[in-house]
Scaffold this active site. Structure first.
Site, PDB file in Angstrom:
ATOM      1  N   PRO A 247      24.932  18.165  69.181  1.00 54.33           N
ATOM      2  CG  PRO A 247      25.161  16.701  67.365  1.00 54.33           C
ATOM      3  CD  PRO A 247      24.233  17.059  68.470  1.00 54.33           C
ATOM      4  CG  ASP A 429      21.034  19.134  66.078  1.00 49.10           C
ATOM      5  OD1 ASP A 429      21.981  18.328  66.008  1.00 49.10           O
ATOM      6  OD2 ASP A 429      19.940  18.861  66.612  1.00 49.10           O
ATOM      7  CG  HIS A 430      27.352  18.033  62.448  1.00 41.87           C
ATOM      8  ND1 HIS A 430      26.997  17.543  61.211  1.00 41.87           N
ATOM      9  CD2 HIS A 430      28.662  18.378  62.354  1.00 41.87           C
ATOM     10  CE1 HIS A 430      28.036  17.590  60.403  1.00 41.87           C
ATOM     11  NE2 HIS A 430      29.066  18.094  61.066  1.00 41.87           N
ATOM     12  NE  ARG A 431      20.930  15.832  67.454  1.00 40.99           N
ATOM     13  CZ  ARG A 431      20.053  15.901  68.458  1.00 40.99           C
ATOM     14  NH1 ARG A 431      19.815  14.831  69.207  1.00 40.99           N
ATOM     15  NH2 ARG A 431      19.418  17.035  68.717  1.00 40.99           N
TER      16      ARG A 431
END
Length: 457
Positions: A247, A429-431
């Site tokens: 994401p 990477d939004h994670r």
């Protein structure tokens, strides 16, 4: 019994390879350890040694043709073995070392041979190990890796499929024939097994247009077809994987470069001279990109929570900043890595980057020089690109896209003045990295760029 020579797995992502050239011809006598052929992977050229001594026979591996990993490409007959022309070794012949255990080394290089027991490079996340069946097949159930995957997806057992390949090996065509004959496909889950009121299955991802659908949009004779090489196939696969599974979100800000440009000029002017084959030359010549690499590495150490990689079970927090740098090469790109860039001086980074980029363009990099890393930098400023967003390269959680430095009007304390400004975009990477954390990292980077003396102390 003759020794089988197979196409070995020499790269973590390798599914197929091409033999760029043979060093021994049909009927040639070879010794164990002699170079037999050269493999062209998506990133490097690797020389493959003979696994045994004897006479080379039944050379089936053609040059410049995609060959699945584990596929036999030739056999070596010992001096006391009888060879009959037109026949291939029968089942029960001893198998040569398993895929990945044959000696492989960068072409024309002096690197330590790569084997399946190679130590993973620093900061590299362990890849998904291939199954035993994908590495070396038992004598009872021999199949190519592609055939095993297709059979598994269709719900078939390799043992139930009659192989038409050498020594009874099951190949792709055998699996496809078995699927067509039995109407085998991955069975749909019976309705009774679906929990009542349970969540519906996610919609299948849309399929891209087929080759025929694309070509029908253009008049015949108005185009030519250039087959994809291994590098382009790998780039396409990894980009789709990255954009489908990571994401992404993006943060952009501007950095003033005037102080950095002035310091760079001073440092280059002060570079000591050294003797070379072409006469005296400066010991180093810093570029803006060298200073960007250093600033990104130091920013990650200042914001350690952003120096991370995502895995399903844990967050990987890195202790050093290993910065990959995108380098354009014929047919694609590669990302050699400056290890421990946070600890290295600007001159060391500069000289190391020139060496890596030069060997990358000639495809002489070792796997440990481009695998892993904790972040990456992609710079298109030299092409006049103002700003852009880059795609994250797993296992990284960030990548910095660097635009061109250009003179712009800026307002300071109510006054308009001219400054050299560079736009940068951080893909995240939004994670692993949330918005506020990404903003903190980008702010630390800008402070280093606008106060470059802090990179020297």
């Amino acid at each position: 019994m003759p020794t089988e020579v197979i196409l070995p797995k020499v790269d973590m992502d390798m599914a197929t390879g091409q033999i760029s050239r043979w060093f021994a011809e049909e009927g040639a006598h070879v010794k164990k350890g002699d170079v037999l052929f050269e493999i062209e992977t998506d990133k490097a050229a690797m020389e493959i040694d003979a696994p045994a001594s004897g006479t080379l026979r039944d050379v089936t591996g053609k040059e410049r043709v995609d060959i699945p990993v584990g596929e036999p490409v030739a056999w070596i007959y010992a001096d006391d073995e009888v060879y009959e022309s037109g026949t291939t070794p029968q089942n029960g012949a001893p198998i040569s070392p398993q895929v990945g255990e044959m000696s492989a080394k960068p072409a024309e290089g002096g690197a330590v041979p790569l084997t399946s027991r190679s130590v993973a490079p620093p900061s590299a996340l362990p890849g998904i190990s291939p199954t035993r069946g994908e590495i070396g097949q038992s004598q009872g159930e021999r199949a190519t890796p592609l055939a095993r995957r297709l059979a598994r997806e269709a719900g078939l057992k390799i043992a139930d499929i009659e192989g038409s390949g050498p020594r009874g090996r099951v190949v792709r065509a055998d699996v496809e024939a078995a699927v067509a004959a039995k109407g085998a496909a991955v069975p749909a889950q019976p309705a009774a097994e679906i929990p009542a009121g349970g969540p519906s299955a996610p919609a299948a991802a849309p399929k891209p247009m087929s080759d025929d659908q694309v070509l029908k949009l253009f008049a015949e004779g108005s185009y030519e077809l250039v087959p994809h090489d291994n590098m382009r196939k790998t780039i396409a696969r990894r980009l789709v994987e990255a954009k489908s599974t990571i994401p992404h979100f993006y943060l952009t800000l501007d950095c003033e470069l005037d102080a950095l440009l002035a310091l760079r000029t001073q440092l280059n002017a002060a570079a000591p001279m050294r003797k070379t084959d072409k006469g005296e030359a400066p010991a180093y010549k810093l570029s803006v990109n060298d200073m960007v690499i250093k600033a990104m590495a130091m920013a990650l150490m200042a914001v350690p929570d952003a120096n991370a990689s995502w895995t399903e079970n844990a967050m990987v927090k890195h202790k050093h900043a290993d910065v990959g740098v995108a380098v354009s090469i014929p047919g694609g790109l590669i990302t050699p890595i400056i290890r421990h860039a946070d600890e290295k001086t600007l001159s060391v980074i500069s000289n190391e980057m020139k060496d890596l980029a030069g060997r990358a363009r000639s495809r002489k990099l070792k796997p440990e020089e481009y695998q892993g890393g904790t972040t990456a930098v992609s710079n298109l400023g030299m092409f006049g690109v103002k700003d852009f967003a880059a795609v994250i390269n797993p296992p990284h959680a960030t990548i910095l896209a660097v635009g061109a430095g250009e003179e712009r009007a800026v307002v300071k304390k109510g006054e308009i003045r001219i400054a050299t400004v560079m736009s940068v975009t951080l893909s995240t990477d939004h994670r692993a990295v949330d918005g506020a954390l990404g903003a903190e990292l980008l702010g630390a980077f800008r402070r280093l760029i606008e106060n470059p003396m802090s990179m020297l102390v």
